[in-house]
Design an enzyme around this catalytic site. Structure first.
Site, mmCIF file in Angstrom:
data_model
loop_
_atom_site.group_PDB
_atom_site.id
_atom_site.type_symbol
_atom_site.label_atom_id
_atom_site.label_comp_id
_atom_site.label_asym_id
_atom_site.label_seq_id
_atom_site.Cartn_x
_atom_site.Cartn_y
_atom_site.Cartn_z
ATOM 1 N N SER A 1 1.044 1.981 -8.335
ATOM 2 C CA SER A 1 1.884 1.388 -8.683
ATOM 3 C C SER A 1 1.509 0.051 -7.932
ATOM 4 O O SER A 1 1.262 -0.488 -7.020
ATOM 5 C CB SER A 1 3.508 1.482 -8.455
ATOM 6 O OG SER A 1 4.219 1.079 -8.215
ATOM 7 N N TYR B 1 8.454 6.123 -3.235
ATOM 8 C CA TYR B 1 7.149 6.218 -4.376
ATOM 9 C C TYR B 1 6.292 5.204 -3.969
ATOM 10 O O TYR B 1 5.239 5.630 -4.015
ATOM 11 C CB TYR B 1 8.186 5.418 -5.510
ATOM 12 C CG TYR B 1 7.184 5.920 -6.981
ATOM 13 C CD1 TYR B 1 7.016 7.005 -7.685
ATOM 14 C CD2 TYR B 1 6.959 4.472 -7.329
ATOM 15 C CE1 TYR B 1 6.518 6.444 -9.068
ATOM 16 C CE2 TYR B 1 6.385 4.354 -8.502
ATOM 17 C CZ TYR B 1 5.289 5.679 -9.254
ATOM 18 O OH TYR B 1 5.189 5.400 -10.100
#
Length: 287
Positions: free
Chosen positions: A146, A159
């Protein structure tokens, strides 16, 4: 005729095997379908029978794969080793993930552990189990990360933290297995319209409802504004099908780079994070 038998028919590929974890919905499902359309035999990792029924198609063979369960990973390795047509394992796309966001002070430690168990340790288990097959085929590991691993928004600690750890492990792996002929590629994804992304904002708001009055005073406005920004951006983000086409190109290109960005926000943010001073990024990112 079974799915395995139908996929013995060659199209644009050699019919080699590709594993895609997290293939129930979103990027994983779209990538499985895109690869299958090019003739690869995709072992699509799902966690429920209903998801298996939904993804099953020509050249897509669903496999039960909760990457936190060792027995599932062992069964996947055995399926590849015992392939009836002795097809090579061309690539493993580590895509499965969960995302639960809240300020670091209020996100329960068990929730941190849950995300690292899936987003880091689960993928490591898969890689460890499938490296022998990849060594034999001189195949490729493709790890979906990400943009948050590099440019982290407030309330998005766990995350992106798991993804940053995954990227570091991927760098080490690439240097370890390059002499063995195995390639390791990191894809740093920005915003993509997926069910996981769509649930992220509402889940953060739901978690915030259980905060104390003091935590609400400290973080309530920050949570609302960050979720609002993310929700607004996702309406303009790339679709899972668009992401799948780019991932498929990366998976199948002959000489891949070590890192790729996915999405316009990632293409803009990653260079900014690389060159701007940290204090300036602290002012830019929350805005």
């Amino acid at each position: 005729m079974t799915v395995r038998e139908r996929c013995s028919v060659r199209t644009t590929s050699t019919g080699e095997l590709i594993v895609v974890s997290g293939a129930s919905t979103g990027i994983g499902a779209a990538t499985a379908r895109e690869l299958a359309s090019r003739g690869y035999h995709v072992l699509a990792g799902v966690r429920r029978d209903a998801d298996a029924d939904a993804i099953r198609a020509k050249c897509i063979e669903p496999v039960m794969l909760d990457i936190t369960i060792g027995e599932h990973i062992e069964a996947l390795a055995a399926r590849i080793a015992d392939d009836p047509q002795e097809r090579a394992l061309r690539a493993v796309i580590n895509n499965a993930g969960i995302e639960i966001n809240a300020p670091i002070e209020v996100l329960p430690l068990d929730t941190w552990r849950q995300q690292f168990e899936v987003n880091l340790f689960g993928h490591i288990r898969v890689i460890q189990a499938l490296l022998p097959a990849l060594r034999k085929s001189r195949g490729r590991v493709v790890n979906i990360s990400s943009v948050g691993a590099v440019a982290t928004l407030p309330i998005y600690g766990a995350y992106p933290g798991s993804k940053a750890a995954f990227e570091s492990a991927s760098d080490a792996l690439r240097r370890e297995v390059a002499p063995q002929g195995i390639q390791v590629v990191i894809i740093q994804s920005g915003g993509v319209k997926t069910p996981m992304a769509a649930k992220s904002g509402p889940l953060s708001l739901k978690l915030s409802q259980g905060m104390s009055k003091e935590h609400t005073r400290l973080y309530g406005a920050l949570i609302s504004s960050t979720v609002s920004f993310q929700s607004s951006f996702l309406r303009r983000a790339m679709t899972a099908d668009q992401a799948a086409k780019k991932i498929t190109k990366i998976v199948t290109t002959k000489r891949p780079r070590t890192r790729y960005s996915l999405g316009t926000d990632a293409a803009f943010t990653l260079p900014m994070a690389r060159f701007l001073p940290a204090r300036l990024m602290d002012r830019v990112v929350p805005r």
